[in-house]
Motif scaffolding. Structure first.
Motif, short mmCIF file in Angstrom:
data_model
loop_
_atom_site.label_atom_id
_atom_site.label_comp_id
_atom_site.label_asym_id
_atom_site.label_seq_id
_atom_site.Cartn_x
_atom_site.Cartn_y
_atom_site.Cartn_z
N THR A 76 29.03 25.77 40.35
CA THR A 76 28.04 26.35 39.44
C THR A 76 28.64 26.77 38.10
O THR A 76 27.90 27.03 37.15
CB THR A 76 27.37 27.58 40.08
N LEU A 77 29.97 26.88 38.02
CA LEU A 77 30.65 27.36 36.82
C LEU A 77 30.08 28.71 36.37
O LEU A 77 29.97 28.99 35.17
CB LEU A 77 30.55 26.34 35.68
N SER A 78 29.74 29.54 37.34
CA SER A 78 29.14 30.83 36.98
C SER A 78 29.81 32.01 37.68
O SER A 78 29.65 33.15 37.23
CB SER A 78 27.64 30.83 37.32
N ARG A 79 30.55 31.76 38.74
CA ARG A 79 31.17 32.86 39.49
C ARG A 79 32.65 32.95 39.14
O ARG A 79 33.45 32.09 39.51
CB ARG A 79 31.01 32.63 41.00
N PRO A 80 33.07 33.99 38.40
CA PRO A 80 34.50 34.13 38.09
C PRO A 80 35.28 34.45 39.36
O PRO A 80 34.93 35.37 40.10
CB PRO A 80 34.55 35.28 37.09
N LEU A 81 36.33 33.66 39.61
CA LEU A 81 37.05 33.82 40.87
C LEU A 81 38.54 34.09 40.72
O LEU A 81 39.22 34.47 41.67
CB LEU A 81 36.82 32.60 41.78
N SER A 82 39.08 33.89 39.52
CA SER A 82 40.48 34.20 39.29
C SER A 82 40.71 34.34 37.79
O SER A 82 39.88 33.88 36.97
CB SER A 82 41.39 33.09 39.85
N GLU B 240 46.39 37.31 25.65
CA GLU B 240 45.09 36.74 26.00
C GLU B 240 45.01 36.52 27.50
O GLU B 240 45.85 36.96 28.27
CB GLU B 240 44.84 35.44 25.23
N PHE B 241 43.97 35.80 27.94
CA PHE B 241 43.77 35.52 29.36
C PHE B 241 42.93 34.26 29.50
O PHE B 241 42.33 33.78 28.52
CB PHE B 241 43.10 36.70 30.08
N ASN C 6 37.85 47.65 36.53
CA ASN C 6 39.03 47.14 37.22
C ASN C 6 39.51 45.95 36.38
O ASN C 6 38.96 45.69 35.30
CB ASN C 6 38.70 46.72 38.66
N VAL C 7 40.51 45.24 36.87
CA VAL C 7 40.95 44.06 36.11
C VAL C 7 40.76 42.79 36.96
O VAL C 7 41.55 41.85 36.88
CB VAL C 7 42.41 44.20 35.63
N LEU C 8 39.70 42.77 37.74
CA LEU C 8 39.34 41.58 38.50
C LEU C 8 38.64 40.57 37.58
O LEU C 8 38.21 40.91 36.46
CB LEU C 8 38.42 41.97 39.65
N PRO C 9 38.53 39.32 38.00
CA PRO C 9 37.97 38.28 37.11
C PRO C 9 36.61 38.62 36.51
O PRO C 9 36.36 38.36 35.32
CB PRO C 9 37.88 37.06 38.04
N ALA C 10 35.72 39.22 37.29
CA ALA C 10 34.38 39.53 36.77
C ALA C 10 34.44 40.52 35.62
O ALA C 10 33.63 40.46 34.68
CB ALA C 10 33.50 40.08 37.90
#
Length: 623
Positions: A465-471, A456-457, A541-545
């Motif tokens: 804002t709890l809206s921008r995935p950053l990590s 999992e992850f 890709n496998v970035l947070p977004a």
């Protein structure tokens, strides 16, 4: 290898309910017994907190044990424990300690409770209590909960108010946070590193082929499990789909069969070496597991550098990791010193120094990259020593801030490895860690954890804002089969060793040993690629977004979710389907790297009919 008295099928089918029962009884419930007792006792507190960590005043805080309380209640729920009976029981224990009862007397009472509640077979109750009692009584005599608070924890707010762990904040430097810099993919043809990730090996020194895989004890497939009934087949040669760990030969097979997945530039190894027979482990047993498996890793990986982290099973009693202010025989010195000796070929002097103090360290495996290995037992809900004081144990988070700030100042990138994932930690620790990740998002290139045994992850978002995935924190599956899984391991592809490298994760691969095939008569073990993340999930890709988008795709695409569910269990999912409540709870868990934060998931999935708060994070196998 022939499988004597063992079926070549997949073993006993597992329903979702059976998994829950397996994971809430047995060894975990022994820990719940002790936690329940510990929470009741006594009336003194050690006032200790590391410099830089600031306790916050109690003002309308939410209940701290949102995840632990249901586990405690479930562990006791079948017994008709009324509120008056609960308070009477814990008052009696409290009085016993106040009257300076001996450790043996308290232990005798705990054995009777364990047997009365049928938490485990009587022999397991006796062994477990005798193993835990010295440390637990020491914690009780320094802790602060009353019987009323303990029963509020066990039975709910109608029986009493409980609020165990005070809130606190670490200090961040006054240096302004740089503007977020979206990561860019490496140029075509840039070097790529392959990092082997091992976690939760759980070597059972007493594993025995042909024994009962469904015995009454918390761990089976062992010499003391006895033979299976005539109607059932025994434990397989390479492992078993049940509540069993691995024989050494399976770990040897894993390490000797790594060739097709390599070559590797380095190895991240995040702990849990011993088996789950937590009621009968001595320090000698734990040290033998540490040295035997470390020697095995050295044998098969040779010159490849290995960077370990401390798991919760390395100590005995399990989860017993006192902060450094606990000295003498009850300290963790015996364990950290043995780790430093075993791992000395891999770690520099400064890393060995902090490992000996608190089980964590930092080093630079290559130019431009700093690796930080955290001791996540200092965030653990089951580390009963934190009942004394849970404010930034060992000053580890404040130390982490210093390491990250120094890396930012140098222009380095950072990888963090650890055992227990941050979303499974005590609330204040988890929320402080979340805050640190947001502050250093430009510096932090990867987070790697284990512990849950499944694949999992956990996603981190900006707190404003709890809206921008950053990590994103990657939670890799276990080597062990516990409970009813295929053995497995993970390989990360990382932006490689060159000037200007981002050191970001580019993709990952998961490998398994199919036990059904391996345990066939005459078969030999074959470790095979189960899947590649980008290819299987269609990720750019496998970035947070990308992981954020995957969760929302799985919410509407049930077939895609079923693929995830199959891989989540390393190719051996439970027989009971994961319906809508299960699916939403599972997806919600991937969205939240912050513990006890149901509002976060409700914010991210506002129109979803989410399950009750207690169900928003599926419980791991309480490893």
């Amino acid at each position: 290898m022939p499988r004597h008295g063992v079926s070549s099928g997949q073993g006993r089918p597992r329903s979702g309910r059976e998994q829950t029962l397996d994971r809430s009884l047995g060894a975990p419930s022994l820990r719940l017994l002790w936690m329940g007792l510990a929470l009741a006792l006594s009336d003194s507190q050690v006032l200790w907190a590391p410099a830089g960590a600031h306790p916050l005043p109690a003002q309308g805080r939410p209940a701290k044990f949102i995840r632990l309380a249901p586990q405690l209640r479930e562990g006791f729920s079948w017994w008709n424990l009324t509120c008056p009976a609960c308070k009477g029981l814990f008052t009696a224990i409290d009085i016993r300690l106040r009257n300076e009862a001996s450790v043996a007397q308290v232990g005798s009472m705990a054995i009777k409770m364990c047997t009365l509640l049928k938490i485990a077979p009587p022999a397991v109750c006796q062994s477990a209590v005798q193993l835990f009692q010295d440390d637990m009584v020491e914690v009780w005599t320094r802790s602060v909960l009353s019987p009323s608070e303990a029963c509020g924890l066990l039975l709910g707010s109608s029986c009493g108010h409980w609020d165990i762990f005070s809130s606190w904040n670490i200090s961040l430097p006054a240096v302004p946070k740089p503007s977020p810099q979206p990561p860019e993919p490496p140029a075509p043809g840039s070097p790529v590193s392959r990092v082997l990730f091992l976690t939760d090996l759980h070597w059972d020194q007493s594993y025995l082929e042909g024994t009962d895989p469904n015995c009454e004890n918390p761990l089976c497939c062992r010499q003391d499990s006895g033979p299976p009934p005539a109607s059932r087949l025994g434990a397989g040669y390479w492992g078993e789909y049940s509540k069993c760990d691995l024989p050494l030969r399976t770990l040897e097979s894993l390490l000797s069969g790594l060739g097709p997945a390599g070559p590797f530039d380095m190895v991240y190894w995040t702990g849990d070496i011993p088996a789950h027979n937590i009621w009968q482990q001595s320090r000698q047993d734990q040290l033998r597991a540490l040295t035997t498996v470390t020697d095995l890793v050295k044998k098969f990986l040779g010159p490849v550098p290995v960077y370990p982290a401390v798991g919760n099973h390395e100590s005995t009693p399990v989860n017993s990791f006192p902060p450094p202010f606990i000295e003498g025989n009850q300290s963790s010195h015996w364990l950290y010193e043995a780790m430093a000796k075993a791992w000395e070929p891999w770690l520099p002097a400064e890393a060995l120094r902090t490992l000996r103090i608190g089980g964590f360290y930092a080093l630079s495996p290559r130019p431009g990259l700093r690796l930080i290995s955290l001791n996540m037992n200092f965030c653990s809900r089951e580390n009963f020593w934190l009942l004394i004081n849970s404010t930034d144990p060992a000053g580890q988070l404040q130390w982490l801030v210093g390491e990250l700030q120094a890396a930012e100042d140098r222009g380095d990138k950072v990888h963090i490895i650890g055992h227990i994932p941050p979303g499974h930690c005590l609330k204040s620790w988890s929320w402080n860690y979340y805050r640190i990740v947001e502050r250093y998002e430009n510096t932090l290139a990867g987070q790697f954890f284990g512990h849950t045994h499944v694949d999992e992850f956990e996603i981190f978002y900006d707190e404003e804002t709890l809206s921008r995935p950053l990590s994103v924190a990657f939670l890799a599956p276990s080597a062990t089969t516990y409970i009813s899984l295929n053995p497995g391991y993970r390989v990360y592809q990382i932006d490689g060793n060159y000037s200007g490298s981002s050191h970001l994760v580019l993709d990952h691969e998961t490998y398994i040993l199919n036990l059904t095939q391996a345990n066939e008569p005459g078969a030999t073990p074959h470790w095979q690629l189960l899947y590649r993340a980008r290819e299987t999930y269609g990720l750019p890709n496998v970035l947070p977004a990308a992981w954020h988008d995957l969760v929302y795709r799985m919410r509407s695409d049930t077939q895609l979710f079923q693929t995830f569910w199959f891989l989540y269990h390393k190719g051996h999912p439970p027989s009971e389907p994961c319906g809508t409540p299960c699916r939403l709870a599972t997806l919600c868990a991937q969205l939240s790297a912050r513990s006890d934060s149901p509002a976060l998931c409700r914010h991210l999935m506002p129109d979803a009919n989410l399950p009750p708060v207690q169900s928003l994070r599926p419980r791991p196998p309480l490893c």
